[in-house]
Design an enzyme around this catalytic site. Structure first.
Site, PDB file in Angstrom:
ATOM      1  N   HIS A  75       0.902  -1.054   0.100  1.00  0.00           N
ATOM      2  CA  HIS A  75      -0.070  -0.038  -0.040  1.00  0.00           C
ATOM      3  C   HIS A  75       0.798   1.254   0.028  1.00  0.00           C
ATOM      4  O   HIS A  75       1.934   1.278   0.773  1.00  0.00           O
ATOM      5  CB  HIS A  75      -1.017  -0.147   1.244  1.00  0.00           C
ATOM      6  CG  HIS A  75      -2.003   1.142   1.146  1.00  0.00           C
ATOM      7  ND1 HIS A  75      -1.663   2.268   1.660  1.00  0.00           N
ATOM      8  CD2 HIS A  75      -3.157   1.057   0.707  1.00  0.00           C
ATOM      9  CE1 HIS A  75      -2.627   3.029   1.463  1.00  0.00           C
ATOM     10  NE2 HIS A  75      -3.737   2.479   0.807  1.00  0.00           N
TER      11      HIS A  75
ATOM     12  N   GLU B 106      -4.142   2.402  -6.847  1.00  0.00           N
ATOM     13  CA  GLU B 106      -4.206   3.484  -6.009  1.00  0.00           C
ATOM     14  C   GLU B 106      -3.454   4.336  -6.137  1.00  0.00           C
ATOM     15  O   GLU B 106      -2.221   4.224  -5.654  1.00  0.00           O
ATOM     16  CB  GLU B 106      -4.359   2.760  -4.701  1.00  0.00           C
ATOM     17  CG  GLU B 106      -5.125   1.703  -4.164  1.00  0.00           C
ATOM     18  CD  GLU B 106      -5.667   1.530  -2.876  1.00  0.00           C
ATOM     19  OE1 GLU B 106      -6.713   1.131  -2.557  1.00  0.00           O
ATOM     20  OE2 GLU B 106      -4.756   1.791  -1.980  1.00  0.00           O
TER      21      GLU B 106
HETATM   22  P1  PGA Z   1      -9.620   6.343   1.001  1.00  0.00           P
HETATM   23  O1  PGA Z   1      -8.343   5.004   1.132  1.00  0.00           O
HETATM   24  O2  PGA Z   1     -10.578   5.711   0.393  1.00  0.00           O
HETATM   25  O3  PGA Z   1      -9.503   6.716   2.467  1.00  0.00           O
HETATM   26  O4  PGA Z   1      -8.851   7.311   0.088  1.00  0.00           O
HETATM   27  C1  PGA Z   1      -8.243   4.244  -0.065  1.00  0.00           C
HETATM   28  C2  PGA Z   1      -6.945   3.309   0.123  1.00  0.00           C
HETATM   29  O5  PGA Z   1      -5.960   3.893   0.814  1.00  0.00           O
HETATM   30  O6  PGA Z   1      -7.287   2.218  -0.005  1.00  0.00           O
END
Ligand code: PGA
Length: 259
Positions: free
Chosen positions: A94, A165
């Site tokens: 992540h 992401e």
């Molecule tokens: P968020 O996080 O929806 O709070 O922007 C998304 C993620 O990190 O998967």
């Protein structure tokens, strides 16, 4: 491809709060059959997930894992421990772990390999850190993917979930990426994966400031196989709404869902 809708609660929800969360969520999503669902609570709530979600249509998993099998790694959690707790998914790489813990692509690659070795599904997160042209984003992401999947045999690639992401889209200061950008990057990922995997099995999901208002537009894009949600899904009712959106798209098809 069955849509996949998931959330990581990140460093939120104690075990007691997770209990309440699951209690509220389960009846709201109990009738959803057309898409797959997962939650990634903190390590400390995985036992709660196992207790409350076993036998339901909501799978669970972890937000990270150590790349080694076992040993002297104080404070870390192994894939074997996660498998033992019934995890189906493990998130790897992540943006916040790369940023806060200096995780490199080679570390991420070792984690992916370890998760697969324990019969769980790695959710490999990739994304460009800064906002820029879509073409550059696609190039960046495919390179990151190539490095993150370097240790995975081509025959195993369809077992991986890729989460696109973009760093600039995540979190309180982020802004949900537009459907056209997301769709283009997802199709680039899929184009790279398909010859490499020889199949179209791997799902590619989008995460970064996802809200119900954006869900239909994102899910309507070819190549967007699901959503990965942070803050918005801390309200289980919102998570359920997103799951229902995906289930509807799965039933009526992408084109009809936008009509
Ligand atoms: P968020 O996080 O929806 O709070 O922007 C998304 C993620 O990190 O998967």
């Amino acid at each position: 491809m069955r849509p996949l809708i998931g959330t990581s609660t990140k460093m939120n929800l104690t075990s007691s709060e997770s209990t309440v969360y699951f209690r509220v969520l389960l009846p709201l999503v109990a009738d959803i059959e057309a898409c797959d669902l997962f939650v990634l609570p903190p390590f400390t709530s995985l036992w709660v997930a196992r207790e409350m979600l076993s036998g339901s249509n909501v799978n669970w998993g972890a937000q990270d894992v150590h790349p080694e099998e076992s040993g002297a790694h104080t404070g870390d959690i192994s894939a074997q421990m996660l498998e033992d707790l019934g995890c189906s998914y493990v998130e790897v790489g992540h943006f916040e772990r790369r940023r806060d813990h200096g995780e490199t692509d080679s570390l991420v690659a070792a984690k992916v390999q370890r998760v697969l070795a324990h019969a769980m599904t790695p959710i490999l997160c990739v994304g460009e850190p800064e906002e820029g042209p879509t073409e550059l984003a696609s190039k960046f992401v495919v390179e990151q993917l190539r490095r993150g999947l370097a240790l995975v045999d081509a025959t195993e690639l369809q077992r991986v979930v890729v989460a696109y992401e973009p760093g600039w889209a995540i979190g309180a200061n982020g802004r949900c990426a537009g459907p056209a950008h997301v769709g283009t990057v997802h199709r680039a990922i899929r184009e790279w994966l398909s010859p490499a995997a020889g199949v179209l099995g791997a799902r590619v999901i989008y995460g970064g400031s996802v809200r119900p208002s954006a869900a239909d537009g994102l899910l309507a894009e070819q190549g967007v196989d699901g959503l990965f949600v942070g803050r918005a899904a801390l309200d289980p009712k919102v998570f359920a709404r997103l799951a229902l959106s995906a289930a509807r798209v799965a039933k009526v098809g992408k084109t009809a869902s936008t009509a």
